[in-house]
Design a protein around this motif. Structure first.
Motif, mmCIF file in Angstrom:
data_model
loop_
_atom_site.group_PDB
_atom_site.id
_atom_site.type_symbol
_atom_site.label_atom_id
_atom_site.label_comp_id
_atom_site.label_asym_id
_atom_site.label_seq_id
_atom_site.Cartn_x
_atom_site.Cartn_y
_atom_site.Cartn_z
ATOM 1 N N SER A 1 0.842 -1.202 0.000
ATOM 2 C CA SER A 1 0.000 0.000 0.000
ATOM 3 C C SER A 1 0.879 1.254 0.000
ATOM 4 O O SER A 1 2.033 1.215 0.444
ATOM 5 C CB SER A 1 -0.914 -0.012 1.233
ATOM 6 N N ILE A 2 0.320 2.334 -0.502
ATOM 7 C CA ILE A 2 1.103 3.569 -0.687
ATOM 8 C C ILE A 2 1.754 4.068 0.610
ATOM 9 O O ILE A 2 2.949 4.362 0.627
ATOM 10 C CB ILE A 2 0.224 4.679 -1.312
ATOM 11 N N PRO A 3 0.996 4.149 1.724
ATOM 12 C CA PRO A 3 1.623 4.719 2.935
ATOM 13 C C PRO A 3 2.837 3.915 3.397
ATOM 14 O O PRO A 3 3.852 4.487 3.799
ATOM 15 C CB PRO A 3 0.507 4.653 3.988
ATOM 16 N N VAL A 4 2.747 2.592 3.301
ATOM 17 C CA VAL A 4 3.868 1.761 3.750
ATOM 18 C C VAL A 4 5.030 1.901 2.777
ATOM 19 O O VAL A 4 6.190 1.971 3.177
ATOM 20 C CB VAL A 4 3.427 0.284 3.888
ATOM 21 N N GLN A 5 4.714 1.973 1.503
ATOM 22 C CA GLN A 5 5.763 2.158 0.494
ATOM 23 C C GLN A 5 6.508 3.473 0.746
ATOM 24 O O GLN A 5 7.723 3.531 0.653
ATOM 25 C CB GLN A 5 5.136 2.149 -0.911
ATOM 26 N N GLU A 6 5.753 4.480 1.131
ATOM 27 C CA GLU A 6 6.394 5.769 1.454
ATOM 28 C C GLU A 6 7.305 5.621 2.663
ATOM 29 O O GLU A 6 8.403 6.178 2.713
ATOM 30 C CB GLU A 6 5.322 6.830 1.746
ATOM 31 N N LYS A 7 6.825 4.863 3.615
ATOM 32 C CA LYS A 7 7.631 4.646 4.820
ATOM 33 C C LYS A 7 8.928 3.919 4.498
ATOM 34 O O LYS A 7 9.984 4.195 5.081
ATOM 35 C CB LYS A 7 6.817 3.819 5.842
ATOM 36 N N ILE A 8 8.844 2.979 3.562
ATOM 37 C CA ILE A 8 10.050 2.248 3.143
ATOM 38 C C ILE A 8 11.052 3.225 2.538
ATOM 39 O O ILE A 8 12.252 3.171 2.808
ATOM 40 C CB ILE A 8 9.682 1.139 2.125
ATOM 41 N N GLN A 9 10.528 4.151 1.739
ATOM 42 C CA GLN A 9 11.428 5.073 1.046
ATOM 43 C C GLN A 9 12.221 5.951 2.021
ATOM 44 O O GLN A 9 13.391 6.243 1.790
ATOM 45 C CB GLN A 9 10.621 5.963 0.091
ATOM 46 N N VAL A 10 11.595 6.363 3.101
ATOM 47 C CA VAL A 10 12.289 7.292 4.006
ATOM 48 C C VAL A 10 13.086 6.570 5.103
ATOM 49 O O VAL A 10 13.737 7.222 5.912
ATOM 50 C CB VAL A 10 11.308 8.297 4.670
#
Lengths: 312, 240, 235
Positions: free
Chosen positions: A281-290
C-alpha cells in the motif's frame, strides 16, 4: 522484571533442591505422597510455564520467512510494529538465507515470504508453492574493496567489467558462498562475465554478509554486498570503499509471496494476504522510502509495488 | 526358648563353589551366637543370608516362621541389621548417620533415642563431626550406634572389632552384651577370634568350608568338644 | 581494541541500567534452558542412576550409546528436530496438538533436552558408579527399600550430579546452532542470548553483541561459582 528473575532463581533452586532434599534426606517407606512428589512435580509444572508467555496474549500469529538483510538492516523492526498493532497480529520473523526461506515455504513452515531471488521466486510460483507474488521494493548491491584497489576497478561502469578485472589480477575476492540471494546475484555476474571463479584468490566464506564484509576487510579483498549491510558496517569502522555501483544488474528486487495454503492446514493465508496488501500500500511504500534516509543521506530501499508505480 | 531362625539344608553356591552348606541350624530368640572359623569358611555369606541380603540357592530359611525369599515383607526385613567389619558411613555428620535408620522407617521424632545411643557410644562430643573424618574405632562405634538405634530384633555383627584397639573393642563388646541383656536382642557374631567368642557368646558354632561342624554351649565348646577340629580350633592349633 | 572496550562499557551500561530488551533476552535464555535442564534432570538422573547401579545384559551397549549422545553436535540435533517438527516433517504433518511447532519455545526446549539429557545421564552414571559399593549393602541392611537405596547412592554422588547438571546447563545455554535453527530467533519469543549475539554481530552492532556476550560469560561464571561454593561445603 524482578518477578522474572526470581523465576529463574526458583528454577535453579528447584533443580538443586531436587537433589539435595529429595535424595539426601532418606524418605520414609515409599508412600504415594512422600516419594512421588519430589520427582514428578517439575515436569508437570514446567511445560505449563513454557506456554504462558508466548501463547496467551497473541490470538493471531503469522510466520514471515525472510532474508537476513531485511532484519539486519532494521527495516522490519521499523515497519512491522505498525502492522502488528493495526491488525492485532504477532508476526514471527524468521531471518534466514533466501534458499532456506523458499524451502520453508515449500515445507509449509511459513505463511509469507519476503525475499530477493527473482529466478528462484519464479520457479517457486511455477511449481505452485506460492499463490500470490507482488513486487515490494528493491535495494542495490555495491562492489566494495580496499582503498589500494589492486584490480583497478574504481570507476568501471559495469559489474561484469569489475569482476573480470578482479579475476584477471587474481585479487582476493570473498564470496558469501551460502546460496543466499546475494550469492546468487554474484554467481550471475560471474556467469555474465563468462568466468569460473576458482583459485586461491577466491574465498568462499559460507557466512552472512556482515562476516563476509569483515573478512574482506581483514584480507584486503573485494566483495559484493548489499548497500544496507555495508553502510551499517561502515559505521562500525569498516575500511572498505564502494568501487562500483549503479549498474542495473546490481539492482536487488524484493518480492513478497503468500505460501500455498494447501501445504499445511496451519498456514494462515488470510493473514498472508493481509500482510501483502499492507506492505504494497502507498503509505507503507512511502515509509520504506524514508527508512534511514535522514541518518545515512540516502535511501536503503526503494519502493516498487505496482500501486506505488501507478501512483507515480 | 523360641527359635527365631530355622535353617534346613541351606546351600549357597557361587559359580559352582558351594560357600554355605548347612544341614540344620536353629538360632534361639534372645541368645548371643558366635560363629567362628577360618577366613573363607562362609561366615560372612551366612550373615548375608540371615540379613536377607541374598537368598539360598536351595533349602529353606525361616525367620520367625516366615519363609525367607525375595517376597519377605519389609516389616520383617527391617527387624534385622548388620554391622560390617568396615563401616560404610554416609556423608554428613555423626548424628545424621545415626538417625538414618529411623528416617528410613519414617520416624520423625527419634531425637531422644539418637542422643541416648550417641552418648552410650561415647560419641557425644563428635555429634556434629563429619562421619568420614573419624578414626576407625570411632567410625565403627557410629556404625554400631546407627544399627542399635532402630532397636532391631536381630543384630548381626561381621568381625566388628577386627583391627580395633582394646578400648574400642571393650566398649563395643560391652554395648552389644547390654542390648542383648536389656532389649533381648538376638546377636549373631561372626569372628575368627575364639577369645571374643568365649567372652561374648552363649553358644558357639564352628564353621569350616561352608559347613557347621559343631554347635554347642560356650562352656561345652571349649571343655567337651565333640569334633576333633573344634578342639584344634579352640586351642589355636588350626593353621589357616 | 577500542571496539572491545566500548563493547564492555556498553555491556555494563545495559546490565546496570536494567535495559528491558536485554533482561527479556536473559530471562528467556534462563527460562528455556532452565526448563530444558529440569526435564533433562528428571529423565537423566534416574536413567543414569539405573545404568550406574543395575547390572543387565546389553549394559555396555547402552553406555556406548549414551557416550555417543554426550558428543552429539548440537547443530545436528537442531537439524533433526527441525526436520521432525517441520509442518511437512515426520511428526509435524501429523498435526497433533501436543507436538511442538517449529519456531516456538517448546521446540527449542525439545532440542535442548536432547542435547543435555545424554550429558546428565553420562555424568550421573559415572558419579553413581564411583560410590562405595559397600554402602549400598550397608544401607539395605539398615532397612532401605530399593528406592531408598538409590536415593542414598544419588545423595552420596550429589556433587557429581550437580556437576552433571551444571555441565548440561552450560552446554545448552551457550549453544547457538540448534536454537537458531529450531527457534528462529524471533524477537521477544525465541530470541535468546546466543542468537541475539549472532544477530547483533550480523547487524554490525558489535557493542551490543559484546555486551550480550559478557552477560553470557557472567552467567556461566555465576553458575560455576555457585557450584564451587557447594563443593566447598560438600567436602
Amino acid at each position: 522484571m524482578f518477578q522474572k528473575m526470581s523465576f529463574y532463581k526458583i528454577l535453579v533452586a528447584l533443580i538443586l533442591s531436587m537433589l539435595l532434599v529429595a535424595a539426601c534426606a532418606p524418605t520414609a517407606t515409599p508412600t504415594a505422597e512422600s516419594v512421588a512428589v519430589p520427582t514428578q512435580a517439575p515436569p508437570t509444572k514446567a511445560p505449563k510455564l513454557a506456554f504462558t508467555n508466548t501463547e496467551i496474549q497473541q490470538p493471531q500469529e503469522m510466520i514471515l520467512a525472510t532474508t537476513s538483510s531485511t532484519q539486519d538492516s532494521g527495516l522490519l523492526d521499523y515497519l512491522l510494529p505498525d502492522f502488528d498493532k493495526e491488525f492485532n497480529i504477532k508476526t514471527k520473523v524468521i531471518a534466514v538465507g533466501s534458499g532456506q526461506a523458499l524451502q520453508m515455504g515449500k515445507d509449509g513452515d511459513a505463511d509469507v515470504l519476503l525475499i530477493h531471488s527473482p529466478a528462484a521466486e519464479k520457479e517457486f510460483m511455477d511449481a505452485g508453492d506460492g499463490v500470490r507474488r507482488e513486487d515490494v521494493m528493491y535495494n542495490d548491491f555495491v562492489i566494495v574493496g580496499p582503498a589500494e584497489d589492486p584490480a583497478k576497478i574504481t570507476g568501471l561502469k559495469t559489474s561484469v567489467d569489475a569482476f573480470k578485472a578482479i579475476a584477471e589480477s587474481e585479487s582476493k575476492f570473498v564470496s558469501r558462498g551460502d546460496d543466499s540471494g546475494t550469492h546468487v546475484k554474484e554467481k550471475n555476474i560471474w556467469k555474465k562475465a563468462e568466468l569460473e571463479p576458482v583459485g586461491d584468490w577466491y574465498v568462499s566464506a559460507g557466512q552472512n554478509m556482515g562476516a563476509v564484509l569483515t573478512m574482506a576487510d581483514e584480507l584486503q579483498g573485494y566483495t559484493l554486498s548489499d548497500r544496507a549491510t555495508y553502510l551499517a558496517f561502515l559505521q562500525q569502522g569498516l575500511s572498505l570503499k564502494i568501487m562500483v555501483e549503479g549498474d542495473s544488474s546490481l539492482l536487488n528486487p524484493y518480492g513478497v509471496i503468500a505460501v500455498n495454503p494447501a501445504k499445511s492446514p496451519k498456514i494462515r493465508n488470510d493473514l498472508a494476504n493481509q500482510f501483502i496488501d499492507w506492505i504494497i500500500s502507498i503509505p507503507v511504500q512511502e515509509k520504506i522510502q524514508v527508512f534511514k534516509k535522514e541518518e545515512l543521506g540516502q535511501s536503503l530501499f526503494y519502493p516498487s509495488s505496482k500501486l506505488w508505480q501507478e501512483a507515480k | 526358648m523360641a527359635k527365631i531362625y530355622d535353617l534346613q539344608n541351606v546351600k549357597r553356591v557361587y559359580e559352582s563353589r558351594t560357600v554355605v552348606d548347612i544341614d540344620t541350624l536353629e538360632i534361639e530368640d534372645g541368645e548371643i551366637l558366635a560363629i567362628v572359623g577360618p577366613s573363607g569358611a562362609g561366615k560372612s555369606t551366612l550373615l548375608r543370608l540371615l540379613n536377607f541380603l541374598e537368598y539360598a540357592d536351595s533349602g529353606l530359611i525361616r525367620y520367625k516362621g516366615q519363609e525367607v525369599n525375595a517376597q519377605l515383607p519389609l516389616d520383617f526385613r527391617r527387624q534385622v541389621t548388620t554391622v560390617f567389619q568396615r563401616p560404610a558411613l554416609l556423608q554428613g555428620s555423626v548424628e545424621e548417620n545415626v538417625v538414618y535408620g529411623l528416617r528410613l522407617r519414617g520416624k520423625k521424632n527419634g531425637k531422644g533415642e539418637v542422643l541416648e545411643v550417641i552418648t552410650r557410644m561415647g560419641l557425644e562430643k563428635l555429634r556434629r563431626a563429619r562421619a568420614r573424618t573419624l578414626s576407625g574405632g570411632e567410625a565403627q562405634r557410629v556404625a554400631l550406634a546407627r544399627a542399635v538405634v532402630v532397636r532391631p530384633a536381630v543384630l548381626l555383627l561381621d568381625e566388628p572389632t577386627a583391627n580395633l584397639d582394646p578400648y574400642n573393642i571393650s566398649l563395643i563388646e560391652e554395648v552389644v552384651r547390654e542390648i542383648n541383656r536389656v532389649q533381648k536382642t538376638t546377636i549373631v557374631l561372626v569372628t575368627h577370634n575364639v577369645f571374643q567368642a568365649k567372652r561374648m557368646a552363649h553358644r558357639i558354632a564352628l564353621m569350616l568350608s561352608g559347613k557347621i561342624v559343631e554347635l554347642s554351649r560356650t562352656q561345652d565348646f571349649f571343655d567337651h568338644p565333640r569334633d576333633p577340629r573344634t578342639r584344634a580350633f579352640a586351642n589355636g592349633e588350626m593353621i589357616y | 581494541m577500542q571496539q572491545l572496550l566500548d563493547g564492555i562499557l556498553e555491556g555494563l551500561r545495559l546490565l546496570f541500567t536494567g535495559d528491558a530488551v536485554l533482561w527479556e533476552i536473559i530471562y528467556l535464555s534462563g527460562r528455556i534452558s532452565g526448563i530444558a535442564l529440569v526435564i533433562s534432570a528428571v529423565l537423566g538422573i534416574p536413567f543414569g542412576a539405573f545404568l550406574g547401579l543395575a547390572r543387565f545384559r546389553g549394559r555396555r551397549l547402552v553406555q556406548a550409546i549414551v557416550y555417543t549422545g554426550m558428543g552429539l553436535p548440537p547443530v545436528v540435533v537442531g537439524l533433526a528436530v527441525y526436520l521432525l517438527l517441520s509442518r511437512s516433517g515426520i511428526l509435524g504433518h501429523l498435526n497433533w496438538s501436543w507436538i511442538p511447532q517449529l519456531f516456538t519455545v517448546p521446540a527449542m526446549i525439545v532440542a535442548q533436552v536432547i542435547i543435555a539429557t545424554p550429558l546428565v545421564v553420562g555424568y550421573t552414571m559415572a558419579a553413581v558408579s564411583e560410590v562405595n559399593p559397600d554402602l549400598r549393602i550397608q544401607v539395605r541392611s539398615l532397612g532401605a527399600t530399593p528406592l531408598q537405596i538409590t536415593l542414598a547412592v544419588l545423595c552420596e554422588a550429589r556433587l557429581g550430579i550437580i556437576v552433571a547438571l551444571v555441565g548440561g546447563l552450560g552446554s545448552i545455554i551457550s549453544e547457538v546452532g540448534a536454537v537458531m535453527m529450531v527457534g528462529g530467533n524471533i524477537e521477544g519469543s525465541t530470541r535468546v542470548l546466543t542468537t541475539a549475539i549472532m544477530l547483533e554481530t550480523r547487524r554490525g552492532n558489535l557493542d551490543l553483541a559484546i555486551g550480550l556476550g559478557m552477560v553470557l560469560l557472567l552467567l556461566a561464571f555465576l553458575i560455576n561459582f555457585g557450584v564451587t561454593q557447594l563443593q566447598g561445603k560438600g567436602n
